[in-house]
Design an enzyme around this catalytic site. Structure first.
Site, short mmCIF file in Angstrom:
data_model
loop_
_atom_site.label_atom_id
_atom_site.label_comp_id
_atom_site.label_asym_id
_atom_site.label_seq_id
_atom_site.Cartn_x
_atom_site.Cartn_y
_atom_site.Cartn_z
N ASN A 1 0.86 -1.19 0.00
CA ASN A 1 0.00 0.00 0.00
C ASN A 1 0.89 1.24 0.00
O ASN A 1 2.11 1.13 0.02
CB ASN A 1 -0.95 -0.02 1.20
N ASP B 1 -4.52 -6.52 5.37
CA ASP B 1 -5.48 -7.39 6.06
C ASP B 1 -5.41 -8.82 5.55
O ASP B 1 -5.77 -9.75 6.26
CB ASP B 1 -6.90 -6.83 5.89
N LYS C 1 -13.79 1.20 15.68
CA LYS C 1 -12.54 0.43 15.66
C LYS C 1 -11.92 0.38 17.07
O LYS C 1 -11.43 -0.64 17.52
CB LYS C 1 -11.58 1.13 14.69
N1 CTP Z 1 -3.78 -3.10 12.40
C1 CTP Z 1 -2.94 -4.10 12.84
N2 CTP Z 1 -2.92 -5.31 12.22
C2 CTP Z 1 -3.72 -5.54 11.15
C3 CTP Z 1 -4.58 -4.52 10.68
C4 CTP Z 1 -4.58 -3.31 11.31
O1 CTP Z 1 -2.20 -3.88 13.80
N3 CTP Z 1 -3.68 -6.73 10.55
C5 CTP Z 1 -3.80 -1.81 13.10
C6 CTP Z 1 -3.26 -0.64 12.29
O2 CTP Z 1 -1.88 -0.46 12.52
C7 CTP Z 1 -4.08 0.52 12.84
C8 CTP Z 1 -5.40 -0.11 13.22
O3 CTP Z 1 -5.15 -1.50 13.35
O4 CTP Z 1 -3.55 1.02 14.04
C9 CTP Z 1 -6.50 0.11 12.24
O5 CTP Z 1 -6.18 -0.43 11.01
P1 CTP Z 1 -7.26 -0.61 9.86
O6 CTP Z 1 -6.63 -1.36 8.75
O7 CTP Z 1 -7.85 0.71 9.56
O8 CTP Z 1 -8.31 -1.45 10.63
P2 CTP Z 1 -8.95 -2.80 10.32
O9 CTP Z 1 -9.14 -3.47 11.63
O10 CTP Z 1 -8.17 -3.56 9.31
O11 CTP Z 1 -10.35 -2.36 9.72
P3 CTP Z 1 -10.80 -2.01 8.23
O12 CTP Z 1 -9.61 -2.22 7.32
O13 CTP Z 1 -11.91 -2.93 7.97
O14 CTP Z 1 -11.23 -0.57 8.29
#
Ligand code: CTP
Length: 403
Positions: A210, A282, A347
């Site tokens: 990304n 993710d 979140k």
């Molecule tokens: N994060 C993490 N590990 C992952 C995904 C996210 O530690 N596998 C952490 C990121 O560093 C950030 C927070 O979670 O601090 C939010 O990340 P985000 O990707 O926005 O949240 P998600 O839980 O993946 O939700 P979504 O993508 O569905 O919005």
């Protein structure tokens, strides 16, 4: 942003070949907003002239304690009275020995003895001189007297040898001086930070990543070191330099994939604050190919995805209560395309953490500017748009109050 605005710095230069770097140092200090008053020893003038330093600092250079142009003929008292700090770069072995004994036989040493402000030294000498027992004794005495040492570094030396004793680069000295002036609410605390993107391999040459630059996470790392913390940075693939590395207050593990980032983070759970700033993928590829996938006409490959571990969620699960407060204190980050405040708060609750920082933007990835929305149990608060380092410093002060 000028991080040394309104600071009055006496820049002392002693005799060593690294004195040529003091010209650049003076320029950088001024760029950060400091006013610089240069004081040179006699030996320093063999390497760089007072005229050069006067032109760069915009102030007359002092070289002698017998200067009759100072009203009461006491330049040493006058100069140290108005200074916020005396920074000596380079500090030679001879000068350090004199200072450690409280000798005062020229303007610079007299100024140091008569000072009422902090003293910082950037040592520069040949490696044998640095390793000599006499220099060790000087360092020990100076440290005992609360004199701050910036460096030295290891590397190629002017004498042709390689080893400890090289003066830090002017940019590193400037960064450390800035750090020196910051408040220290995280002294004695350990801070863990994930930063940057992750990269999920499809085959040996391709992958999914990304556009995270890592700048916000690295700015938080720098601000945490400035605030006195011992920092561990787990960084995804980005070409940013480790901030304030020469202080020895920061360590770094480089990782590629989300799984590696998860493992490196779980190895460092012994911390007081955890900032999950990384943009973690993710999903990863279930079975990355060991060989480069060849094109097969118009047929596209079928990639099977597999969910990656949620690092922040797993960290939040091991949080314990210490003195009535969550330990470590976990801070998540959220970048959303719509309804930032609600999504980010959702979140925060879902991951069971006390604070989420919403990224308002600008939308341009890699920008030095940002605007943040702080969301905790008491509601949300917008921070003014500013440089990432400035926001990081504000965030660190805020989190320090929480713990
Ligand atoms: N994060 C993490 N590990 C992952 C995904 C996210 O530690 N596998 C952490 C990121 O560093 C950030 C927070 O979670 O601090 C939010 O990340 P985000 O990707 O926005 O949240 P998600 O839980 O993946 O939700 P979504 O993508 O569905 O919005």
């Amino acid at each position: 942003m000028q991080s040394l605005l309104n600071k009055k710095i006496v820049l002392g230069i002693s005799g060593g070949i690294a004195a040529y770097k003091s010209a650049e140092l003076a320029r950088l200090l001024i760029q950060e907003g400091a006013s610089v008053q240069v004081v040179m020893t006699e030996a320093a003038q063999q390497f760089v002239t007072p005229v050069t330093m006067q032109a760069l600092s915009g102030n007359p250079v002092f070289t002698s304690q017998w200067d009759s142009s100072v009203a009461n003929n006491m330049a040493h008292i006058e100069l140290s009275r108005s200074a916020d700090a005396i920074l000596i770069a380079p500090a030679s072995a001879d000068l350090m020995a004199k200072l450690s004994l409280g000798l005062a036989d020229d303007l610079l040493t007299t100024l140091c003895l008569a000072r009422d402000c902090s003293l910082l030294l950037a040592p520069a000498m040949n490696k044998q001189m640095w390793e000599h027992a006499a220099t060790h004794r000087s360092v020990a005495r100076l440290t005992q007297d609360s004199v701050a040492l910036l460096g030295p570094a290891s590397g190629a030396q002017a004498c042709g040898e390689v080893g400890m004793g090289r003066m830090l680069e002017p940019a590193e000295i400037t960064e450390q001086l800035i750090a020196f002036f910051q408040k220290k609410p995280l002294a004695g605390k350990k801070v863990l930070i994930t930063a940057g993107p992750t990269f999920e391999a499809i085959d040996p040459v391709r992958g999914i990543t990304n556009r995270s630059s890592g700048k916000m996470g690295f700015a938080i790392a720098r601000a945490a070191v400035e605030a006195g913390a011992q920092v561990h940075l787990v960084a995804g693939p980005c070409d940013l330099e480790t901030p304030l590395e020469a202080t020895g207050k920061i360590s770094r593990t480089n990782v590629i994939s989300a799984k590696e980032m998860h493992a490196a983070t779980m190895n460092s759970i012994d911390c007081d604050v955890f900032f999950a700033v990384a943009a973690v993928a993710d999903w990863g590829i279930a079975k990355p190919s060991k060989e480069k996938i060849k094109r097969q006409g118009k047929q596209s490959p079928n990639l099977e995805f597999i969910a990656n571990p949620d690092i922040l969620l797993d960290m939040a699960k091991i949080v314990r209560t210490k003195a009535g407060k969550p330990h470590p204190y976990c801070v998540g980050f959220a970048a959303e395309s719509t309804d930032l405040a609600n999504h980010a708060n959702e979140k925060r609750k879902r991951k069971g953490i006390p604070m989420v920082v919403g990224n308002i933007g600008p939308d341009t990835f890699g920008s030095d500017l940002n605007q943040l929305l702080i969301i905790d149990e008491s509601g949300s608060k917008k921070m003014a748009k500013a440089e990432k380092l400035q926001l990081a410093r504000q965030l660190i002060q805020l989190v320090a109050k929480k713990i």
